[in-house]
Design a protein around this motif. Structure first.
Motif, mmCIF file in Angstrom:
data_model
loop_
_atom_site.group_PDB
_atom_site.id
_atom_site.type_symbol
_atom_site.label_atom_id
_atom_site.label_comp_id
_atom_site.label_asym_id
_atom_site.label_seq_id
_atom_site.Cartn_x
_atom_site.Cartn_y
_atom_site.Cartn_z
ATOM 1 N N LYS A 2 22.370 26.276 35.318
ATOM 2 C CA LYS A 2 21.646 26.463 36.578
ATOM 3 C C LYS A 2 22.616 26.458 37.756
ATOM 4 O O LYS A 2 22.518 25.646 38.662
ATOM 5 C CB LYS A 2 20.553 25.405 36.748
ATOM 6 N N VAL A 3 23.540 27.403 37.713
ATOM 7 C CA VAL A 3 24.586 27.446 38.722
ATOM 8 C C VAL A 3 24.932 28.896 39.060
ATOM 9 O O VAL A 3 24.903 29.772 38.204
ATOM 10 C CB VAL A 3 25.849 26.663 38.248
ATOM 11 N N VAL A 4 25.219 29.112 40.335
ATOM 12 C CA VAL A 4 25.768 30.379 40.810
ATOM 13 C C VAL A 4 27.248 30.122 41.061
ATOM 14 O O VAL A 4 27.607 29.167 41.758
ATOM 15 C CB VAL A 4 25.078 30.855 42.107
ATOM 16 N N ILE A 5 28.093 30.974 40.488
ATOM 17 C CA ILE A 5 29.541 30.773 40.560
ATOM 18 C C ILE A 5 30.184 31.951 41.270
ATOM 19 O O ILE A 5 30.106 33.095 40.804
ATOM 20 C CB ILE A 5 30.127 30.612 39.140
ATOM 21 N N SER A 6 30.802 31.659 42.415
ATOM 22 C CA SER A 6 31.562 32.668 43.155
ATOM 23 C C SER A 6 33.000 32.605 42.662
ATOM 24 O O SER A 6 33.625 31.549 42.709
ATOM 25 C CB SER A 6 31.512 32.372 44.654
ATOM 26 N N THR A 7 33.496 33.732 42.166
ATOM 27 C CA THR A 7 34.853 33.766 41.630
ATOM 28 C C THR A 7 35.830 34.256 42.683
ATOM 29 O O THR A 7 35.425 34.783 43.716
ATOM 30 C CB THR A 7 34.929 34.709 40.410
ATOM 31 N N GLY A 8 37.105 34.111 42.403
ATOM 32 C CA GLY A 8 38.131 34.675 43.265
ATOM 33 C C GLY A 8 38.259 36.163 43.003
ATOM 34 O O GLY A 8 37.953 36.640 41.903
ATOM 35 N N GLY A 9 38.707 36.908 43.978
ATOM 36 C CA GLY A 9 38.802 38.357 43.861
ATOM 37 C C GLY A 9 39.705 38.841 42.737
ATOM 38 O O GLY A 9 39.488 39.901 42.165
ATOM 39 N N GLY A 10 40.722 38.063 42.395
ATOM 40 C CA GLY A 10 41.675 38.477 41.370
ATOM 41 C C GLY A 10 41.388 37.954 39.977
ATOM 42 O O GLY A 10 42.194 38.146 39.065
ATOM 43 N N ILE A 11 40.251 37.319 39.806
ATOM 44 C CA ILE A 11 39.937 36.722 38.503
ATOM 45 C C ILE A 11 39.943 37.759 37.383
ATOM 46 O O ILE A 11 40.221 37.442 36.230
ATOM 47 C CB ILE A 11 38.609 35.934 38.552
ATOM 48 N N VAL A 12 39.670 39.006 37.712
ATOM 49 C CA VAL A 12 39.610 40.072 36.697
ATOM 50 C C VAL A 12 40.986 40.512 36.203
ATOM 51 O O VAL A 12 41.078 41.300 35.261
ATOM 52 C CB VAL A 12 38.835 41.301 37.216
ATOM 53 N N MET A 13 42.040 39.992 36.797
ATOM 54 C CA MET A 13 43.381 40.424 36.418
ATOM 55 C C MET A 13 43.819 39.866 35.058
ATOM 56 O O MET A 13 44.728 40.403 34.441
ATOM 57 C CB MET A 13 44.394 40.040 37.505
ATOM 58 N N GLN A 14 43.189 38.806 34.605
ATOM 59 C CA GLN A 14 43.529 38.214 33.308
ATOM 60 C C GLN A 14 42.555 38.734 32.261
ATOM 61 O O GLN A 14 41.336 38.661 32.447
ATOM 62 C CB GLN A 14 43.442 36.692 33.371
#
Length: 171
Positions: free
Chosen positions: A72-84
């Motif tokens: 039950k959480v909304v998680i805002s990721t960092g913009g570069g998280i997709v790089m890994q």
């Protein structure tokens, strides 16, 4: 229990939308960058300067793995998280929303923001945007166009997509 992940380029509104969405759903909200800063005891720019981007990305992946246990959480990721690659794999398994904008709008929003270590010049931002754009689109279960919309409108569209997902899934 549900976890909602928000991905997108820096300046796309992941934090603002995340807060609004969490409130509307009655969920907790976690900004992974903010949590990482709190745990490290220093700002992202300082982590980049002292330890480098690779170290920051390792910390980011550890937090993303940890987030898979949250409910039950909304998680805002960092913009570069997709790089890994591991992060892309983890996010692809989740209910992930890509907050999409025109590149030029995002550049104007973040250029020269001292809290963003990768936003030092327009050329660098354009290169990052072009590199990350297909990655966001590949991992996201949903793409939400944000250009010209209020945060409230974006949240409404996310909730509608969530409801449609529920209607189309097996119970």
């Amino acid at each position: 229990m549900r976890r909602i992940y928000l991905v997108g380029f820096m300046g796309c509104g992941k934090s603002v939308i995340g807060q609004h969405l969490a409130t509307k759903l009655g969920y907790a909200w976690v900004d992974l960058d903010t949590l990482l800063v709190k745990r490290q005891g220093c700002e992202i720019a300082q982590i980049f300067d002292t330890y480098g981007e690779a170290y920051f990305r390792k910390l980011e992946t550890l937090l993303l793995r940890e987030s898979k246990k949250w409910n039950k959480v909304v998680i805002s990721t960092g913009g570069g998280i997709v790089m890994q690659e591991e992060n892309r794999f983890l996010l692809k398994e989740e209910e992930t929303f890509y907050l999409a904008w025109e590149g030029k709008t995002l550049y104007e929003r973040v250029l020269a923001d001292p809290s963003r270590p990768l936003a030092s010049n327009r050329e660098k931002l354009e290169t990052l945007y072009e590199l990350r754009l297909p990655l966001y689109e590949d991992i996201a279960a949903h793409k939400v166009w944000c250009e010209g919309k209020t945060p409230q409108r974006v949240v409404e569209e996310i909730i509608k997509a969530m409801e449609e997902t529920n209607e189309n899934s097996c119970h």
